[in-house]
Scaffold this motif. Structure first.
Motif, PDB file in Angstrom:
ATOM      1  N   ALA A  29       0.754  -1.164   0.018  1.00  0.00           N
ATOM      2  CA  ALA A  29       0.083  -0.030   0.200  1.00  0.00           C
ATOM      3  C   ALA A  29       0.806   1.158   0.055  1.00  0.00           C
ATOM      4  N   ASN A  30       2.150   1.212   0.538  1.00  0.00           N
ATOM      5  CA  ASN A  30       2.991   2.305   0.615  1.00  0.00           C
ATOM      6  C   ASN A  30       3.977   2.496  -0.429  1.00  0.00           C
ATOM      7  N   LEU A  31       3.781   1.471  -1.608  1.00  0.00           N
ATOM      8  CA  LEU A  31       4.541   1.789  -2.660  1.00  0.00           C
ATOM      9  C   LEU A  31       4.310   2.815  -3.386  1.00  0.00           C
ATOM     10  N   PRO A  32       5.366   3.323  -3.948  1.00  0.00           N
ATOM     11  CA  PRO A  32       4.815   4.636  -4.870  1.00  0.00           C
ATOM     12  C   PRO A  32       4.298   3.876  -6.076  1.00  0.00           C
ATOM     13  N   GLY A  33       3.170   4.848  -6.477  1.00  0.00           N
ATOM     14  CA  GLY A  33       2.715   4.581  -7.880  1.00  0.00           C
ATOM     15  C   GLY A  33       3.127   5.817  -8.627  1.00  0.00           C
ATOM     16  N   PRO A  34       2.361   5.867  -9.737  1.00  0.00           N
ATOM     17  CA  PRO A  34       2.644   6.990 -10.705  1.00  0.00           C
ATOM     18  C   PRO A  34       2.690   8.266  -9.867  1.00  0.00           C
ATOM     19  N   SER A  35       3.706   9.000 -10.010  1.00  0.00           N
ATOM     20  CA  SER A  35       3.946  10.436  -9.351  1.00  0.00           C
ATOM     21  C   SER A  35       2.772  11.419  -9.744  1.00  0.00           C
ATOM     22  N   PRO A  36       2.338  12.097  -9.044  1.00  0.00           N
ATOM     23  CA  PRO A  36       1.161  13.259  -9.465  1.00  0.00           C
ATOM     24  C   PRO A  36       1.915  14.521 -10.312  1.00  0.00           C
ATOM     25  N   LYS A  37       1.156  14.804 -11.475  1.00  0.00           N
ATOM     26  CA  LYS A  37       1.771  15.820 -11.957  1.00  0.00           C
ATOM     27  C   LYS A  37       2.271  16.962 -11.167  1.00  0.00           C
ATOM     28  N   THR A  38       3.198  17.670 -11.508  1.00  0.00           N
ATOM     29  CA  THR A  38       3.176  18.944 -10.840  1.00  0.00           C
ATOM     30  C   THR A  38       2.481  20.133 -11.283  1.00  0.00           C
ATOM     31  N   ILE A  39       1.978  20.860 -10.452  1.00  0.00           N
ATOM     32  CA  ILE A  39       1.288  22.324 -10.936  1.00  0.00           C
ATOM     33  C   ILE A  39       2.291  23.409 -11.077  1.00  0.00           C
ATOM     34  N   PRO A  40       2.736  23.978 -12.066  1.00  0.00           N
ATOM     35  CA  PRO A  40       3.389  25.136 -11.976  1.00  0.00           C
ATOM     36  C   PRO A  40       2.913  26.264 -11.339  1.00  0.00           C
ATOM     37  N   SER A  41       3.607  26.918 -10.702  1.00  0.00           N
ATOM     38  CA  SER A  41       3.034  27.915  -9.696  1.00  0.00           C
ATOM     39  C   SER A  41       4.108  29.119  -9.624  1.00  0.00           C
ATOM     40  N   THR A  42       3.807  30.234  -9.720  1.00  0.00           N
ATOM     41  CA  THR A  42       4.503  31.419  -9.929  1.00  0.00           C
ATOM     42  C   THR A  42       3.978  32.476  -8.922  1.00  0.00           C
ATOM     43  N   ALA A  43       4.664  33.065  -8.120  1.00  0.00           N
ATOM     44  CA  ALA A  43       4.011  34.155  -7.221  1.00  0.00           C
ATOM     45  C   ALA A  43       3.639  35.397  -8.085  1.00  0.00           C
ATOM     46  N   PRO A  44       2.281  36.162  -7.813  1.00  0.00           N
ATOM     47  CA  PRO A  44       1.931  37.036  -8.626  1.00  0.00           C
ATOM     48  C   PRO A  44       2.757  38.390  -8.477  1.00  0.00           C
ATOM     49  N   ASN A  45       3.103  39.110  -9.679  1.00  0.00           N
ATOM     50  CA  ASN A  45       3.927  40.388  -9.179  1.00  0.00           C
ATOM     51  C   ASN A  45       3.157  41.314  -8.557  1.00  0.00           C
ATOM     52  N   PRO A  46       3.550  42.392  -8.141  1.00  0.00           N
ATOM     53  CA  PRO A  46       2.960  43.301  -7.389  1.00  0.00           C
ATOM     54  C   PRO A  46       1.789  44.005  -8.367  1.00  0.00           C
ATOM     55  N   GLU A  47       1.952  44.142  -9.833  1.00  0.00           N
ATOM     56  CA  GLU A  47       0.790  44.651 -10.410  1.00  0.00           C
ATOM     57  C   GLU A  47      -0.291  43.651 -10.619  1.00  0.00           C
ATOM     58  N   ALA A  48      -0.052  42.406 -10.730  1.00  0.00           N
ATOM     59  CA  ALA A  48      -1.310  41.380 -10.571  1.00  0.00           C
ATOM     60  C   ALA A  48      -1.841  41.158  -9.425  1.00  0.00           C
ATOM     61  N   MET A  49      -1.097  41.532  -8.097  1.00  0.00           N
ATOM     62  CA  MET A  49      -1.668  41.728  -6.789  1.00  0.00           C
ATOM     63  C   MET A  49      -2.742  42.820  -6.575  1.00  0.00           C
ATOM     64  N   THR A  50      -2.075  43.956  -7.113  1.00  0.00           N
ATOM     65  CA  THR A  50      -2.833  45.025  -7.007  1.00  0.00           C
ATOM     66  C   THR A  50      -4.149  45.122  -7.965  1.00  0.00           C
ATOM     67  N   SER A  51      -4.102  44.660  -9.061  1.00  0.00           N
ATOM     68  CA  SER A  51      -5.238  44.166 -10.137  1.00  0.00           C
ATOM     69  C   SER A  51      -6.205  43.205  -9.463  1.00  0.00           C
ATOM     70  N   ILE A  52      -5.855  42.170  -8.574  1.00  0.00           N
ATOM     71  CA  ILE A  52      -6.751  41.281  -7.920  1.00  0.00           C
ATOM     72  C   ILE A  52      -7.357  42.076  -6.836  1.00  0.00           C
ATOM     73  N   TYR A  53      -6.658  42.674  -6.054  1.00  0.00           N
ATOM     74  CA  TYR A  53      -7.039  43.592  -4.963  1.00  0.00           C
ATOM     75  C   TYR A  53      -8.119  44.494  -5.530  1.00  0.00           C
ATOM     76  N   ARG A  54      -7.974  45.115  -6.472  1.00  0.00           N
ATOM     77  CA  ARG A  54      -9.058  46.022  -6.968  1.00  0.00           C
ATOM     78  C   ARG A  54     -10.364  45.312  -7.606  1.00  0.00           C
ATOM     79  N   GLN A  55      -9.858  44.339  -8.346  1.00  0.00           N
ATOM     80  CA  GLN A  55     -11.064  43.399  -8.495  1.00  0.00           C
ATOM     81  C   GLN A  55     -11.940  43.063  -7.412  1.00  0.00           C
ATOM     82  N   GLU A  56     -11.462  42.607  -6.347  1.00  0.00           N
ATOM     83  CA  GLU A  56     -12.288  42.018  -5.155  1.00  0.00           C
ATOM     84  C   GLU A  56     -12.885  43.332  -4.577  1.00  0.00           C
ATOM     85  N   ARG A  57     -12.224  44.493  -4.276  1.00  0.00           N
ATOM     86  CA  ARG A  57     -12.896  45.538  -3.821  1.00  0.00           C
ATOM     87  C   ARG A  57     -14.073  46.071  -4.503  1.00  0.00           C
ATOM     88  N   ARG A  58     -13.936  46.181  -6.083  1.00  0.00           N
ATOM     89  CA  ARG A  58     -15.152  46.431  -6.746  1.00  0.00           C
ATOM     90  C   ARG A  58     -16.202  45.360  -6.707  1.00  0.00           C
TER      91      ARG A  58
END
Length: 189
Positions: A29-58
């Motif tokens: 049961a503990n043997l590794p099976g096929p490994s899950p796909k990695t999800i690429p993730s990057t931290a949002p830049n300050p402009e993107a964060m500001t845009s998200i904040y404005r959308q949420e506020r609107r």
């Protein structure tokens, strides 16, 4: 070997065998099976964060405006069916949602199919001859509210609230009856 010893031996063998089987099952049961796909993730830049904040506020502004418009409609005996689009129009044009909803109530009694004797159409009673919009555009409640609120906002910014309401009404009545009716409808408890 006596019978007792044989029984103990069989029990011991059975216990060891079952523990071994359980260990093998647990190990599988503990043997590794096929490994899950990695999800690429990057931290949002300050402009993107500001845009998200404005959308949420609107979005929060839209919700608050819809609630205010709903209260005005319901208090004045109208359905709250147009509260969302009235709130959106108010936020988009920076006008109080209470005033927008009250104008709709006073102008059309919240009837999107209302047509005045002068030919003004819809919820906010925009005259197509004066403002050069098609009847078809003005019959759509969302478009009608956006156009009417834009007109109202221009008058309020240029002349203040009472005079802006008076001009929105067409300056036909020199009294403040129209603006009084709108303000009473907007702030009736």
């Amino acid at each position: 070997m006596t019978c007792r010893q044989s029984a103990r031996y069989l029990i011991a063998v059975t216990v060891v065998a079952s523990l071994g089987t359980a260990g093998i099952i647990e190990q599988k049961a503990n043997l590794p099976g096929p490994s899950p796909k990695t999800i690429p993730s990057t931290a949002p830049n300050p402009e993107a964060m500001t845009s998200i904040y404005r959308q949420e506020r609107r979005q929060a502004e839209y919700v608050a405006a819809m609630r205010a418009a709903r209260r005005v409609f319901m208090t004045n005996g109208c359905s709250d069916r147009y509260a969302l689009i009235a709130g959106r129009a108010a936020v988009d044009n920076r006008v109080s949602p209470r005033i927008v909803a009250a104008v709709v109530f006073v102008e059309s009694s919240c009837n999107p199919h209302a047509v005045s004797r002068e030919g003004a159409i819809g919820l906010s009673q925009v005259n197509p001859r004066v403002w050069r919009y098609s009847d078809r555009e003005l019959q759509d409640p969302s478009t009608n509210l956006q156009i009417g609120t834009r007109i109202l906002a221009g008058y309020i910014r240029a002349h203040g609230l009472r005079e802006g309401l008076h001009r929105y009404n067409g300056l036909g009545d020199p009294s403040e009856d129209y603006s009084d009716r709108v303000l009473k409808a907007a702030y009736r408890q």
